[in-house]
Design an enzyme around this catalytic site. Sequence first.
Site, PDB file in Angstrom:
ATOM      1  N   LYS A 112       0.823  -1.216   0.000  1.00  0.00           N
ATOM      2  CA  LYS A 112       0.000   0.000   0.000  1.00  0.00           C
ATOM      3  C   LYS A 112       0.851   1.259   0.000  1.00  0.00           C
ATOM      4  CE  LYS A 112      -4.163  -2.126   1.502  1.00  0.00           C
ATOM      5  NZ  LYS A 112      -5.022  -2.567   2.560  1.00  0.00           N
ATOM      6  N   LYS A 197      -5.120 -10.497  -5.332  1.00  0.00           N
ATOM      7  CA  LYS A 197      -6.311 -10.668  -4.501  1.00  0.00           C
ATOM      8  C   LYS A 197      -7.470  -9.809  -4.998  1.00  0.00           C
ATOM      9  CE  LYS A 197      -6.618  -8.274  -0.725  1.00  0.00           C
ATOM     10  NZ  LYS A 197      -6.433  -7.631   0.593  1.00  0.00           N
ATOM     11  N   LYS A 200     -11.302  -4.646  -2.448  1.00  0.00           N
ATOM     12  CA  LYS A 200     -12.351  -3.650  -2.685  1.00  0.00           C
ATOM     13  C   LYS A 200     -11.825  -2.305  -3.150  1.00  0.00           C
ATOM     14  CE  LYS A 200     -13.315  -3.786   2.211  1.00  0.00           C
ATOM     15  NZ  LYS A 200     -12.015  -3.614   2.845  1.00  0.00           N
TER      16      LYS A 200
HETATM   17  P1  TYM Z   1     -10.500  -5.988   4.902  1.00  0.00           P
HETATM   18  O1  TYM Z   1     -11.501  -4.906   5.131  1.00  0.00           O
HETATM   19  O2  TYM Z   1      -9.519  -5.801   3.817  1.00  0.00           O
HETATM   20  O3  TYM Z   1     -11.250  -7.342   4.656  1.00  0.00           O
HETATM   21  C1  TYM Z   1     -12.258  -7.825   5.535  1.00  0.00           C
HETATM   22  C2  TYM Z   1     -12.160  -9.334   5.623  1.00  0.00           C
HETATM   23  O4  TYM Z   1     -12.304  -9.904   4.322  1.00  0.00           O
HETATM   24  C3  TYM Z   1     -11.195 -10.745   4.035  1.00  0.00           C
HETATM   25  N1  TYM Z   1     -10.877 -10.642   2.613  1.00  0.00           N
HETATM   26  C4  TYM Z   1     -10.779 -11.674   1.782  1.00  0.00           C
HETATM   27  N2  TYM Z   1     -10.910 -12.986   1.968  1.00  0.00           N
HETATM   28  C5  TYM Z   1     -10.750 -13.783   0.880  1.00  0.00           C
HETATM   29  N3  TYM Z   1     -10.457 -13.312  -0.347  1.00  0.00           N
HETATM   30  C6  TYM Z   1     -10.308 -12.001  -0.584  1.00  0.00           C
HETATM   31  N4  TYM Z   1     -10.043 -11.566  -1.794  1.00  0.00           N
HETATM   32  C7  TYM Z   1     -10.465 -11.114   0.506  1.00  0.00           C
HETATM   33  N5  TYM Z   1     -10.393  -9.765   0.628  1.00  0.00           N
HETATM   34  C8  TYM Z   1     -10.640  -9.501   1.931  1.00  0.00           C
HETATM   35  C9  TYM Z   1     -10.060 -10.217   4.882  1.00  0.00           C
HETATM   36  O5  TYM Z   1      -9.085 -11.196   5.124  1.00  0.00           O
HETATM   37  C10 TYM Z   1     -10.793  -9.798   6.139  1.00  0.00           C
HETATM   38  O6  TYM Z   1     -10.973 -10.897   6.988  1.00  0.00           O
HETATM   39  N6  TYM Z   1      -7.148  -5.272   8.527  1.00  0.00           N
HETATM   40  C11 TYM Z   1      -8.433  -5.840   8.221  1.00  0.00           C
HETATM   41  C12 TYM Z   1      -9.571  -5.274   9.040  1.00  0.00           C
HETATM   42  C13 TYM Z   1      -9.368  -5.352  10.501  1.00  0.00           C
HETATM   43  C14 TYM Z   1      -9.508  -6.515  11.300  1.00  0.00           C
HETATM   44  C15 TYM Z   1      -9.274  -6.071  12.628  1.00  0.00           C
HETATM   45  C16 TYM Z   1      -9.796  -7.848  11.014  1.00  0.00           C
HETATM   46  C17 TYM Z   1      -9.061  -4.327  11.315  1.00  0.00           C
HETATM   47  N7  TYM Z   1      -8.998  -4.744  12.616  1.00  0.00           N
HETATM   48  C18 TYM Z   1      -9.304  -6.976  13.692  1.00  0.00           C
HETATM   49  C19 TYM Z   1      -9.840  -8.751  12.096  1.00  0.00           C
HETATM   50  C20 TYM Z   1      -9.596  -8.308  13.412  1.00  0.00           C
HETATM   51  C21 TYM Z   1      -8.750  -5.548   6.764  1.00  0.00           C
HETATM   52  O7  TYM Z   1      -8.223  -4.639   6.164  1.00  0.00           O
HETATM   53  O8  TYM Z   1      -9.756  -6.298   6.259  1.00  0.00           O
END
Ligand code: TYM
Length: 332
Positions: A112, A197, A200
Amino acid sequence: MTRIFSGVKPTGHLTLGNYLGAVRQWVAADQEPDEALFCVVDLHALTVEHEPARLRRLSRQAATLLLASGLDPERCTLFVQSHVDEHTRLAYLLECTATDGELRRMIQYKEKAANAQAAGDGVRLSLLTYPVLMAADILAYGTQEVPVGEDQRQHVELTRDLAVRFNQRYGHTFTVPRATHPAVAARVMDLQDPTSKMGKSHESGAGIVYLLDEPEVVRKKVMRAVTDSGDGGVVYDREARPGVANLLDVLAACTGGEPGELAGGYQGYGSLKRDVADAVVELLRPVRERHAELAADPAEVERVLRAGAGRARELARPVVDRAYAAIGLLGR
Ligand code: TYM
């Protein structure tokens, strides 16, 4: 009773990757007699260039979509991160536990930061410290399990390291959590670029299925998915045939099959894509329908979030107070 915590960042519309990799697991956990907390982690969305009005819209939409996906606010706690001060209170103590080198090694930071630089934007300092805030999100609740997609594995590892280090230095304070991943589709890939990946915040949406895409749009995106050259038929090989493997993973996740076995049922890519499109459209149909109903009553979603924040605060405050005392700060 297992304590579960996970979150989603409102930086863009939720995708099929978010749903299959994470949200669906949350809904399943929500059926068990666990204490589960799910969070729209809005502070994390401030780590990259953002637009305030869009962030507000996306945060509301994410919360609405989580409810539409089946999270039951009677059984779990759904809230917005910025409504519970304990997250940032704890993050500072964890910044005093983590090292600069450890954070610079994070893969997501490297990717990023490179993107921000390429776009001519400065790299926000919060992008570097992001995983520490994420660790605080998790540790503030005495979390045991963190259901996430594969891409969050490294962040949860760091969270574990910080918990262990803090406990060793200052006495037992935090539960050491572990990540859990779905058996298939823990990493859904972009349909146009199956080596990266499905995320979003990508610029082009052509390879990304959004949860709120109309069925015709979903169909078009799946039918245009990049598949692999070579005439070995439909085989499941993530290394050599990432495009086809991704479609088989998605199909398996939607229908409950096993990707390698499903491959045997297809002669060509066309029929595979048609089945994937049908399966995804059917999977998302109830979510879209429920979202439309809930979006018509934003006051109800707000009520759920407010109640969730109250419950979350109750759980987090004693843990964070304990950490403040353990590290040597005077009580208030
Ligand atoms: P984020 O918002 O990018 O994604 C949310 C959740 O979706 C999963 N995910 C995916 N799983 C499979 N294939 C994909 N292409 C894909 N894209 C996203 C992510 O693994 C995630 O579980 N840092 C985290 C958010 C966060 C968080 C936390 C998660 C902040 N604090 C505490 C767990 C616990 C994030 O950016 O997720």
